[in-house]
Scaffold this motif. Structure first.
Motif, PDB file in Angstrom:
ATOM      1  N   GLU A 121      27.090  18.905   0.768  1.00  0.00           N
ATOM      2  CA  GLU A 121      28.285  17.761   0.506  1.00  0.00           C
ATOM      3  C   GLU A 121      29.135  17.912   1.656  1.00  0.00           C
ATOM      4  OE1 GLU A 121      29.626  18.315  -3.405  1.00  0.00           O
ATOM      5  OE2 GLU A 121      28.208  16.902  -4.301  1.00  0.00           O
ATOM      6  N   GLU A 122      29.344  19.207   2.110  1.00  0.00           N
ATOM      7  CA  GLU A 122      30.240  19.425   3.102  1.00  0.00           C
ATOM      8  C   GLU A 122      29.729  19.126   4.308  1.00  0.00           C
ATOM      9  OE1 GLU A 122      32.300  23.700   4.936  1.00  0.00           O
ATOM     10  OE2 GLU A 122      31.552  23.608   2.917  1.00  0.00           O
ATOM     11  N   ARG A 125      30.152  15.169   4.740  1.00  0.00           N
ATOM     12  CA  ARG A 125      31.330  14.975   4.711  1.00  0.00           C
ATOM     13  C   ARG A 125      31.933  15.065   6.134  1.00  0.00           C
ATOM     14  NH1 ARG A 125      32.987  17.273   0.869  1.00  0.00           N
ATOM     15  NH2 ARG A 125      33.598  19.213   1.295  1.00  0.00           N
ATOM     16  N   HIS A 128      30.378  12.488   8.338  1.00  0.00           N
ATOM     17  CA  HIS A 128      31.352  11.364   8.344  1.00  0.00           C
ATOM     18  C   HIS A 128      32.496  11.317   9.000  1.00  0.00           C
ATOM     19  CE1 HIS A 128      29.103   8.446   5.953  1.00  0.00           C
ATOM     20  NE2 HIS A 128      28.614   9.616   5.246  1.00  0.00           N
ATOM     21  N   ASP A 129      33.364  12.590   8.964  1.00  0.00           N
ATOM     22  CA  ASP A 129      34.562  12.676   9.464  1.00  0.00           C
ATOM     23  C   ASP A 129      34.697  13.172  10.975  1.00  0.00           C
ATOM     24  OD1 ASP A 129      35.864  12.522   7.046  1.00  0.00           O
ATOM     25  OD2 ASP A 129      35.690  14.704   6.399  1.00  0.00           O
ATOM     26  N   TYR A 135      30.443  20.378  10.642  1.00  0.00           N
ATOM     27  CA  TYR A 135      29.053  20.110  10.554  1.00  0.00           C
ATOM     28  C   TYR A 135      28.077  21.380  10.676  1.00  0.00           C
ATOM     29  CZ  TYR A 135      24.854  17.591  11.221  1.00  0.00           C
ATOM     30  OH  TYR A 135      23.327  17.214  11.080  1.00  0.00           O
TER      31      TYR A 135
END
Length: 226
Positions: A121-122, A125, A128-129, A135
């Protein structure tokens, strides 16, 4: 360069070398330090606002990882990875990681597999960020944590080394085009398949994921390295 700011460093002397090495790796991966180019420790030290010694030590650490090569009286050249190298790295990773995912699916506990979900999930996220450093760090932790469930420390070290040598170039351009998100989401898909106990589907997912990563490498190798 954005990654080479002193504000990114902690001030504790004993951690300075590691912090510099981390920032340099991030700059290599993002394309700020470009393949084939030569950089001197004093010049980089000016970007950091520190002395050249910890920068030179950090560059020697990167040289041991195969990320740069020292040039006498000149500095360090960022190593170039060609298509043939990338194909070989992908083949080795596929030979190791695909069957290992099948084995781990059959042998790991549900709790150990579920523990991978927050990392997956990290990754999503961060994609997306547009957090490229986050990443890459989360992606590294996911793959090596997954392989660690095999109980084979040498295998984890081998894949970790392969990952360093086959880093993404021009990751910023891929991020701008939104091409990191599909690859990020494959980590969640893999966790779900492993939790379901479908070892064959999990292996197919890992095969597809490594192929996806290889295609990103190819795009990241664009001559502009933008």
């Amino acid at each position: 360069m954005g990654h080479l700011k002193a504000s990114n460093l902690v001030t504790a002397r004993e951690r300075l070398r590691d912090q510099v090495a981390h920032a340099l790796r991030a700059a290599l991966i993002s394309g700020e330090l470009r393949p084939g180019h030569v950089y001197s420790a004093p010049t980089l030290a000016e970007d950091f606002g520190i002395s050249a010694t910890p920068v030179r030590e950090a560059m020697l650490d990167l040289a041991r990882e195969g990320l740069v090569e020292p040039l006498r009286n000149k500095g360090f050249r960022v190593t170039e990875v060609n298509e043939h190298d990338l194909d070989q790295y992908t083949e080795i990773r596929t030979l190791i990681e695909v069957p290992m995912v099948g084995r781990i699916t059959r042998t790991a506990s549900q709790a150990d597999l579920e523990a991978l979900r927050p990392i997956a999930e990290e990754i999503v996220r961060a994609a997306h960020d547009h957090d490229l450093t986050g990443y890459l760090e989360a992606d590294r932790r996911f793959h090596l944590s997954l392989l660690a469930l095999s109980g084979n420390d040498r295998l984890v070290e081998t894949v970790g080394d392969l990952r360093k040598r086959s880093r993404l170039y021009g990751l910023t351009a891929l991020d701008r085009r939104g091409e990191l998100i599909p690859s990020a989401e494959e980590h969640l898909e893999l966790v779900d398949l492993m939790l379901s106990g479908d070892d064959e589907a999990a292996q197919q997912c890992m095969t597809r994921h490594l192929g996806h990563v290889r295609s990103l490498w190819a795009k990241g190798e664009a001559p502009s390295h933008s």
